[in-house]
Structure formats: structure tokens, C-alpha cells
Enzyme design. Structure first.
Site, PDB file in Angstrom:
ATOM      1  N   SER A 109       0.849  -1.193   0.000  1.00 29.55           N
ATOM      2  CA  SER A 109       0.000   0.000   0.000  1.00 29.55           C
ATOM      3  C   SER A 109       0.883   1.241   0.000  1.00 29.55           C
ATOM      4  O   SER A 109       1.989   1.229   0.556  1.00 29.55           O
ATOM      5  CB  SER A 109      -0.894   0.014   1.243  1.00 29.55           C
ATOM      6  OG  SER A 109      -1.494   1.286   1.425  1.00 29.55           O
ATOM      7  N   SER A 110       0.397   2.305  -0.590  1.00 27.09           N
ATOM      8  CA  SER A 110       1.170   3.554  -0.631  1.00 27.09           C
ATOM      9  C   SER A 110       1.365   4.163   0.753  1.00 27.09           C
ATOM     10  O   SER A 110       2.188   5.064   0.920  1.00 27.09           O
ATOM     11  CB  SER A 110       0.485   4.569  -1.553  1.00 27.09           C
ATOM     12  OG  SER A 110      -0.814   4.880  -1.087  1.00 27.09           O
ATOM     13  N   CYS A 111       0.645   3.673   1.768  1.00 26.51           N
ATOM     14  CA  CYS A 111       0.818   4.208   3.122  1.00 26.51           C
ATOM     15  C   CYS A 111       2.160   3.815   3.726  1.00 26.51           C
ATOM     16  O   CYS A 111       2.509   4.281   4.806  1.00 26.51           O
ATOM     17  CB  CYS A 111      -0.323   3.786   4.036  1.00 26.51           C
ATOM     18  SG  CYS A 111      -0.269   2.045   4.510  1.00 26.51           S
ATOM     19  N   TYR A 138      -0.422  -0.606  10.201  1.00 25.46           N
ATOM     20  CA  TYR A 138      -0.613  -1.273   8.906  1.00 25.46           C
ATOM     21  C   TYR A 138       0.602  -1.055   8.009  1.00 25.46           C
ATOM     22  O   TYR A 138       1.088  -1.987   7.355  1.00 25.46           O
ATOM     23  CB  TYR A 138      -1.871  -0.711   8.241  1.00 25.46           C
ATOM     24  CG  TYR A 138      -2.184  -1.294   6.881  1.00 25.46           C
ATOM     25  CD1 TYR A 138      -2.665  -2.598   6.751  1.00 25.46           C
ATOM     26  CD2 TYR A 138      -2.021  -0.536   5.722  1.00 25.46           C
ATOM     27  CE1 TYR A 138      -2.967  -3.131   5.513  1.00 25.46           C
ATOM     28  CE2 TYR A 138      -2.323  -1.061   4.473  1.00 25.46           C
ATOM     29  CZ  TYR A 138      -2.796  -2.356   4.371  1.00 25.46           C
ATOM     30  OH  TYR A 138      -3.090  -2.892   3.141  1.00 25.46           O
ATOM     31  N   LYS A 142       3.234  -3.829   6.306  1.00 24.94           N
ATOM     32  CA  LYS A 142       3.468  -3.922   4.864  1.00 24.94           C
ATOM     33  C   LYS A 142       4.950  -3.717   4.525  1.00 24.94           C
ATOM     34  O   LYS A 142       5.489  -4.369   3.629  1.00 24.94           O
ATOM     35  CB  LYS A 142       2.596  -2.912   4.126  1.00 24.94           C
ATOM     36  CG  LYS A 142       1.122  -3.287   4.081  1.00 24.94           C
ATOM     37  CD  LYS A 142       0.926  -4.596   3.342  1.00 24.94           C
ATOM     38  CE  LYS A 142      -0.534  -4.987   3.214  1.00 24.94           C
ATOM     39  NZ  LYS A 142      -0.701  -6.266   2.476  1.00 24.94           N
ATOM     40  N   HIS A 181     -12.820   2.203   3.166  1.00 25.17           N
ATOM     41  CA  HIS A 181     -12.004   3.332   2.741  1.00 25.17           C
ATOM     42  C   HIS A 181     -12.899   4.464   2.235  1.00 25.17           C
ATOM     43  O   HIS A 181     -14.110   4.302   2.077  1.00 25.17           O
ATOM     44  CB  HIS A 181     -11.028   2.901   1.653  1.00 25.17           C
ATOM     45  CG  HIS A 181      -9.918   2.038   2.161  1.00 25.17           C
ATOM     46  ND1 HIS A 181      -9.896   0.668   1.986  1.00 25.17           N
ATOM     47  CD2 HIS A 181      -8.798   2.349   2.859  1.00 25.17           C
ATOM     48  CE1 HIS A 181      -8.795   0.176   2.541  1.00 25.17           C
ATOM     49  NE2 HIS A 181      -8.119   1.161   3.077  1.00 25.17           N
TER      50      HIS A 181
END
Length: 314
Positions: A109-111, A138, A142, A181
Site C-alpha cells: 500500500s502507498s501508506c 498497517y 506492509k 475506505h
């Protein structure tokens, strides 16, 4: 390149991303696809995952299984997000390596990128500064998954890759009123407001954060493309290279849904990261580009919401 008759395991096939990858594989005429529902294989159980890989021996793995959610869910259950995602990732990646998997693709994920990373965010900005606090657990999980893939490549010469998508939406999304989301949450809220004749809808924050959105079938196309065309330790960003404000997104979703009431903003609620735009030049240089424009994708997602009522009631 994956052979057409190769055994391919898609972990998380019932989720939005996993189901899209299965659709894309079938579209490209890959037929030997292995899946297991959660009640048949709990990916948090190392012994169960080891038995599955020892029995099935998949040659290629798409690791799309994950516990996901929006700002609210991440903020209230960080321990759950870290534990479940760490266990799933480590069990699947480790078992794939132990059982001779030819290639594995890890979905992140881009987070994972720093809260205040230079925009647009390049793959090499990972771990250069602090993460966004609201989804730190999270993100850490990742990051651990993609790093484990990289370390296996370094130590054992595996061919394990990772892809980091921007915000996703599309068929089979989660429309839960508390755990979804932002885009699917907007679809549900504006639809219900339209049905109820509500004069207004109140959204979190002030609407100023900028976000990028990728239609999930476009991501699935990239996932198969990368499995066939990319090897390397560094992750590959998946996005459109385009962004809009959350306020603009709300207005667009309301228009697609047909809600004509007032949109209000609760500034006592968190905004999250101010801006999250991915640099997608790496994927483009490899020869890939997205296909679905945002408004067209939202129309398709809304039709999916209306068609699959059980999904909408979660």
C-alpha cells in the site's frame, strides 16, 4: 514469464484485489488457479499454511490477502492490523520459499511511504522519515512484508517482487459504514442519503487532503504484467499519477450517485496525510499505464454496489 498451465495461487481471492487478479488471470487464459477461502485455510496459522504449500506446490503466488480499512478502523485497532497482516505475510512468503515457489508478488500500500514524503512519491523514499500516525501499524506490517521479500532475494536468490498500489476502488469493494475506505464509504453514504431524502451529508475533516485513486482491475492488469516482466528488490508503484482533493471526490461521487443535498465537513475529525501522490514513472517505463478514468470507474463501482447488496451491508 508464467506458463499458461502453471499452478498459480492467489491469496485473498475473495477480496477486492484478489478477485480482480483472478479475473485478469482468466482473461489472459491462465486456468490453473488455486484458491482457498478463509474457513478452509487461515493464513494466520503457520502450520496450516505450511501444509497447504507442501501439498499444492504452487509455482507462482500473488499475495493479496490482508486486513484493510480506513482511518477510523486503523486508528481504533492498530494491534489487530499489525498482527494479522504480519502473520499472513510472513507465513505465506516463508512457506512459498520453503516449497520452491518460482516467483511471488507481494501487494502492499502507498501508506508505507513517509507522511511528509516529497511529492510525487518515488519508490526510493521508503523509510526516509516518519510514517502517518493514523495508519502506522498497517504500514509497518506492509514494510516488513516487502523487506522480507527483498531479504530472501538477497540471501537465497529468490525472485520475489512487490507492488505498492495507491488508493483502490472497484468491484467487490468493502462498503462497511465504519471500516471502509473513503471512496466506497462515500458511495454508500451518498446513496443512503439519496434514498432517505437527507438534506445533507457530513464528511470527515475539511476536504483538503489530496488523493490518487486506481481502479482495481487496472491494478490487476499491472500485477500480472509485473509477474511476467519485472524482477528486482525495489517495489513498483501502482497508480494513475493524477490526484484530486477529498472535497472534489465527494462532489464527484455525489454526482454519480445522484445525491443533490448539501455536503458538510466535520473539522474535528482527522484529515490523515495531507497528500499522497505516487510517482508512477517506473511502471510506465516498464511499458504499463492505467486505463480507467476516475468518473468512469466510480460509475462501475456504484453499479457493483447496487448489484451486490450483501457486500454493501457489511
Amino acid at each position: 514469464m508464467m506458463e499458461q498451465n502453471a499452478k498459480i495461487y492467489v491469496a485473498g481471492h475473495r477480496g477486492m484485489v484478489g478477485s480482480a487478479i483472478c479475473r485478469e488471470l482468466r482473461r489472459q487464459e491462465y486456468s490453473n488457479i488455486v484458491t482457498r477461502p478463509h474457513d478452509a485455510l487461515d493464513l494466520c496459522r503457520q502450520d496450516a499454511v505450511e501444509r497447504f504449500f507442501a501439498t499444492e506446490r504452487p509455482e507462482y503466488v500473488f499475495l493479496a490477502a490482508a486486513k484493510v480499512g480506513g482511518i477510523g478502523a486503523n486508528s481504533t485497532a492498530p494491534a489487530d492490523f499489525m498482527y494479522i497482516n504480519m502473520m499472513v505475510e510472513m507465513n505465506v512468503i516463508h512457506a512459498a520459499w520453503r516449497n520452491g515457489c518460482k516467483k511471488l508478488e507481494f501487494l502492499g500500500s502507498s501508506c508505507i511511504y513517509p507522511r511528509m514524503a516529497p511529492q510525487p512519491m518515488k519508490e526510493d523514499c521508503l523509510l526516509t522519515s516518519a510514517l502517518e500516525e493514523t495508519n502506522e501499524a498497517y504500514a509497518l506490517a506492509k514494510i516488513s512484508g516487502l523487506k522480507y521479500c527483498s531479504y530472501l532475494n538477497r540471501q537465497y536468490r529468490t525472485d520475489y517482487i512487490s507492488v505498492m498500489p495507491t488508493n483502490l476502488y472497484g468491484p467487490n469493494d468493502n462498503y462497511h459504514p465504519e471500516h471502509s475506505h473513503v471512496l466506497p464509504a462515500f458511495i454508500r453514504r451518498f446513496h443512503e442519503a439519496k434514498e432517505a431524502g437527507a438534506p445533507s451529508v457530513t464528511c470527515w475533516g475539511d476536504g483538503s487532503p489530496l488523493r490518487e485513486f486506481l481502479y482495481v482491475d487496472d491494478l490487476a492488469n499491472l500485477c500480472v504484467f509485473l509477474m511476467n516482466n519485472y524482477s528486482g528488490d525495489e517495489t513498483v508503484n501502482a497508480g494513475t499519477g493524477k490526484e484530486l482533493s477529498i472535497r472534489e471526490l465527494a462532489e464527484t461521487v455525489a454526482s454519480v450517485v445522484g445525491y443533490t443535498g448539501e455536503i458538510l465537513w466535520d473539522t474535528t475529525k482527522p484529515n490523515g496525510t495531507p497528500r499522497k501522490l505516487l510517482d508512477v514513472s517506473k511502471a510506465e517505463k516498464l511499458g504499463w499505464r492505467y486505463n480507467t478514468e476516475l468518473e468512469d470507474g466510480i460509475r462501475s463501482a456504484y453499479q457493483d454496489f447496487l448489484t451486490h447488496s450483501r457486500r454493501a451491508e457489511r
